[in-house]
Design an enzyme around this catalytic site. Sequence first.
Site, short mmCIF file in Angstrom:
data_model
loop_
_atom_site.label_atom_id
_atom_site.label_comp_id
_atom_site.label_asym_id
_atom_site.label_seq_id
_atom_site.Cartn_x
_atom_site.Cartn_y
_atom_site.Cartn_z
N GLU A 325 0.81 -1.22 0.00
CA GLU A 325 0.00 0.00 0.00
C GLU A 325 0.84 1.28 0.00
OE1 GLU A 325 -3.92 -1.74 2.32
OE2 GLU A 325 -2.29 -0.91 3.53
N TRP A 391 -1.17 -11.68 0.53
CA TRP A 391 -2.27 -11.27 1.42
C TRP A 391 -3.51 -10.77 0.68
CZ3 TRP A 391 -4.50 -6.37 1.91
CH2 TRP A 391 -3.85 -5.32 1.24
N GLU A 471 -6.56 -2.18 14.55
CA GLU A 471 -7.28 -0.91 14.53
C GLU A 471 -8.46 -0.92 15.51
OE1 GLU A 471 -5.69 -1.20 10.21
OE2 GLU A 471 -6.29 -2.53 11.83
#
Length: 532
Positions: A325, A391, A471
């Site tokens: 990312e 992933w 998170e």
Amino acid sequence: MRSFITYLLLFISLFQNILAQSIIPTPSNMVFCEYGEITLTPSSFICFDKKLEKSSNFLNDYCQQYYGVKFNQAERGNYNTNSLIRLKYSSKYKKDSYKLTVNQKGVFIEGSETGVFYGIQSLLQLMEPSKANENSFIVHFVTIYDSPRFTYRGIMLDVSRHFFSIDFIKKMIDYAAYHKLNYFQLHLCDDQGWRLEIKSYPRLTQIGAWRNGTIIGVYPGVGNDNKRYGGYYTQEQIKEIVKYAAERYITIIPEIEMPGHCLAALSAYPYLGCTHSNYQVSQIWGYSKDVLCVGNDSVFTFLEKVMNEVIQLFPSKFIHIGGDECPTDRWKQCPKCQARMKKERISTERGLQTYLTKRIENYLKKKGRKIIVWDETLDDDIKTDAYIMSWRGDGSSGCVKGTSTNHKVIMTPSYGFYLDYPQTAKEDSLVANWGGVTSVKKVYNFEPVVTSVNPKKLKYVIGAQVNVWTEYMNNPKKVEYMIFPRLSAMSEVVWSPKSERDWNKFKQRMQSQYKRYLLWNANYNPTDLDSE
């Protein structure tokens, strides 16, 4: 009378089978040689070969911690000949393999050094506290031959989004050991916090380890709590964690994200970014467009110095350097990055990430280390010896591409092995809402060996890993609730033979496993296992 004895023997056989079938992950092969049981008491001796002292200590510590029972123990040659538990090292066994035998003479575990340790995990699940004799255990006769399906069996804990104490990390390491896992990845830095003391760069923990608030609710959130939040591990604490894991034959793999997910580092040292702007440790989830400036030589000085300290703390042959990312927006506008592209004849901005990956890989290779990266690294057809963590999605695309170019692949699919996703469609706690449901059954039925992989390349699939992104896990009990019972399901995927995996039998074994969760004082999701 003969009929009664027949029924009695059948009952004993059935009971033995039920008890042995409670082992998670289920062993490769179990044989019931004869009827009977032995009793282990505090006066029972553990004798062990020199290589196996860690395993003996673990067995004793477990029994003392959870049952208040401590056995006598001694190295072979200095033990009572009537010892009931014997641990023997043998070079004839492959790594992680063992044989466990329980008969009228006692408990015998023979295997490789690591194999004996895994044999102890099976033994602990066979030891039934005696109702007749306090502080003693009944163990029924059985023989187990066992070895793992995959060499890499891992779990990752994200300590950046939320910070956890070393005591809880040790607890997580124990959970991994109980399930015969052998790798524990620590996600030590991200946009939301830097968690590792680096003495060359003290601002990483003075500034990068702290954010000035955290979003409320599921991303993008419904507000901010405006509370300063953070923490970090000193190098002495990391050494303590690494030692604790090693005593359980678990390797700690550090992950230092680059070139993206680096906002915490940029906040501490703004010159590492392309804009040198007023960076702040992120208070929201997701990832930032601000990344390391690949055109800046000072960035590589920084990374090499950080790696120098990392490899002193972590003896693992693997260093995870992230690579997922990473937006290229800043690189497109950065004069230094554009100059790097021209000088190195890099045709696209994505090639800058490839350049950084290769440069850091070569640096670590000289130090005797190998890199692990997320599967985006394959997007630029990089020529590297990196191990790939596949992933994205179900992991199949990264697995096929990685194995086709002879990369070792570790399957860690977001659709199947991400434990921040809800366990049922009716999840009533705060969870990641972008990946769909990851039920216990979905975890259990995941197959790491992708059918579309060239059969000649299957040897490159070395295992799998579950990832615990935090998170929405801000305390240990929430982490436990999210990992259990899915971690137990995953352990059979990576350890047990595919032919031995059976969903209905696993559900039966879980009835004993729930009791172990209670013994460990571990929180877990009590939802029906068939719920999806």
